[in-house]
Write a protein that holds these residues in place. Structure first.
Motif, PDB file in Angstrom:
ATOM      1  N   LEU A  47       0.849  -1.185   0.000  1.00 54.27           N
ATOM      2  CA  LEU A  47       0.000   0.000   0.000  1.00 54.27           C
ATOM      3  C   LEU A  47       0.888   1.239   0.000  1.00 54.27           C
ATOM      4  O   LEU A  47       1.946   1.249   0.626  1.00 54.27           O
ATOM      5  CB  LEU A  47      -0.903  -0.011   1.242  1.00 54.27           C
ATOM      6  CG  LEU A  47      -1.951   1.088   1.330  1.00 54.27           C
ATOM      7  CD1 LEU A  47      -2.977   0.956   0.207  1.00 54.27           C
ATOM      8  CD2 LEU A  47      -2.662   1.018   2.678  1.00 54.27           C
ATOM      9  N   GLY A  48       0.474   2.281  -0.656  1.00 54.35           N
ATOM     10  CA  GLY A  48       1.279   3.491  -0.820  1.00 54.35           C
ATOM     11  C   GLY A  48       1.433   4.340   0.420  1.00 54.35           C
ATOM     12  O   GLY A  48       1.190   5.556   0.378  1.00 54.35           O
ATOM     13  N   VAL A  49       1.833   3.730   1.516  1.00 55.58           N
ATOM     14  CA  VAL A  49       2.096   4.474   2.747  1.00 55.58           C
ATOM     15  C   VAL A  49       3.224   3.768   3.489  1.00 55.58           C
ATOM     16  O   VAL A  49       3.230   2.542   3.593  1.00 55.58           O
ATOM     17  CB  VAL A  49       0.822   4.593   3.626  1.00 55.58           C
ATOM     18  CG1 VAL A  49       0.278   3.241   4.028  1.00 55.58           C
ATOM     19  CG2 VAL A  49       1.065   5.464   4.839  1.00 55.58           C
ATOM     20  N   LYS A  50       4.206   4.563   3.952  1.00 55.33           N
ATOM     21  CA  LYS A  50       5.284   3.948   4.733  1.00 55.33           C
ATOM     22  C   LYS A  50       5.909   4.968   5.669  1.00 55.33           C
ATOM     23  O   LYS A  50       5.887   6.174   5.426  1.00 55.33           O
ATOM     24  CB  LYS A  50       6.331   3.301   3.843  1.00 55.33           C
ATOM     25  CG  LYS A  50       7.138   4.220   2.977  1.00 55.33           C
ATOM     26  CD  LYS A  50       8.134   3.400   2.155  1.00 55.33           C
ATOM     27  CE  LYS A  50       8.851   4.253   1.146  1.00 55.33           C
ATOM     28  NZ  LYS A  50       9.788   3.479   0.333  1.00 55.33           N
ATOM     29  N   ALA A  51       6.452   4.437   6.740  1.00 54.76           N
ATOM     30  CA  ALA A  51       7.165   5.257   7.722  1.00 54.76           C
ATOM     31  C   ALA A  51       8.616   5.380   7.273  1.00 54.76           C
ATOM     32  O   ALA A  51       9.270   4.377   7.018  1.00 54.76           O
ATOM     33  CB  ALA A  51       7.074   4.620   9.101  1.00 54.76           C
ATOM     34  N   LEU A  52       9.102   6.604   7.189  1.00 55.90           N
ATOM     35  CA  LEU A  52      10.495   6.864   6.833  1.00 55.90           C
ATOM     36  C   LEU A  52      11.331   7.107   8.075  1.00 55.90           C
ATOM     37  O   LEU A  52      12.519   7.361   7.979  1.00 55.90           O
ATOM     38  CB  LEU A  52      10.587   8.075   5.900  1.00 55.90           C
ATOM     39  CG  LEU A  52       9.847   7.976   4.574  1.00 55.90           C
ATOM     40  CD1 LEU A  52       9.992   9.287   3.794  1.00 55.90           C
ATOM     41  CD2 LEU A  52      10.352   6.808   3.748  1.00 55.90           C
TER      42      LEU A  52
END
Length: 194
Positions: A152-157
């Protein structure tokens, strides 16, 4: 005796509402506090991933803080988002989050947003609002079980940096992200209490 559905007071214990309330950067002891709100509807769920009724959405939006919120003029303004940058194509947004705490004292992090949105899109969750993720990269495929939630197009950087990747540019992204399904969830609390 039948009870009539009338406007009444609903009391939500903030101890129960740990998954609901980010305390906006100030740390306080809220375990014995309550929030009292008036509503004309039953609250079916306090879970931003599983709600399906207007009573629930009102309660969620009155107790959660997301990346954006609407101001008094009905315009989206940054809430937990401290800063936002975007790529040239306006398909990748990077948010730096305010340093805020849940009512259990844990920090609200980028991972809380990732967890919540992945739960929203996970077919096993069967969220009635999963289709609202279709604007995200792989959103449609994830919610239909064609791709894993990790795509899914969400991530923690990092602890306070969140990256959101869209299928295509959307000029009204802040308005979308004010919605109840896009609020963070405290994973530890959800996994402990369901």
């Amino acid at each position: 005796m039948k009870k009539r559905n009338m406007i009444g007071l609903v009391t939500i214990s903030l101890g129960l509402a740990i998954i609901l309330a980010a305390c906006g950067g100030k740390t306080s002891n809220t375990q014995d506090s309550t929030l009292t709100v008036g509503t004309n509807a039953n609250i079916g769920s306090a879970n931003s991933v599983k709600y399906s009724d207007t009573g629930s959405v009102e309660a969620i939006q009155n107790t959660f803080e997301g990346l954006y919120r609407f101001n008094a003029k009905g315009q989206p303004v940054k809430a937990l988002a401290k800063t936002v940058s975007t790529n040239k194509d306006k398909t990748v947004y990077t948010y730096t989050l305010q340093h805020s705490k849940w009512s259990n004292g844990q920090s609200v992090t980028a991972a809380d947003f990732v967890y919540a949105w992945q739960q929203l899109g996970n077919p096993k969750t069967a969220s009635p609002n999963a289709q609202r993720l279709d604007f995200l990269k792989n959103g449609y495929d994830v919610r239909n079980g064609k791709k894993p939630v990790s795509q899914l197009g969400v991530k923690a950087l990092g602890k306070y940096r969140l990256q959101v990747t869209l299928e295509s540019p959307i000029t009204y992204l802040p308005e979308i992200l004010t919605g109840a399904p896009f609020m963070p969830l405290n994973k530890a609390y959800v996994e402990k209490n369901g």
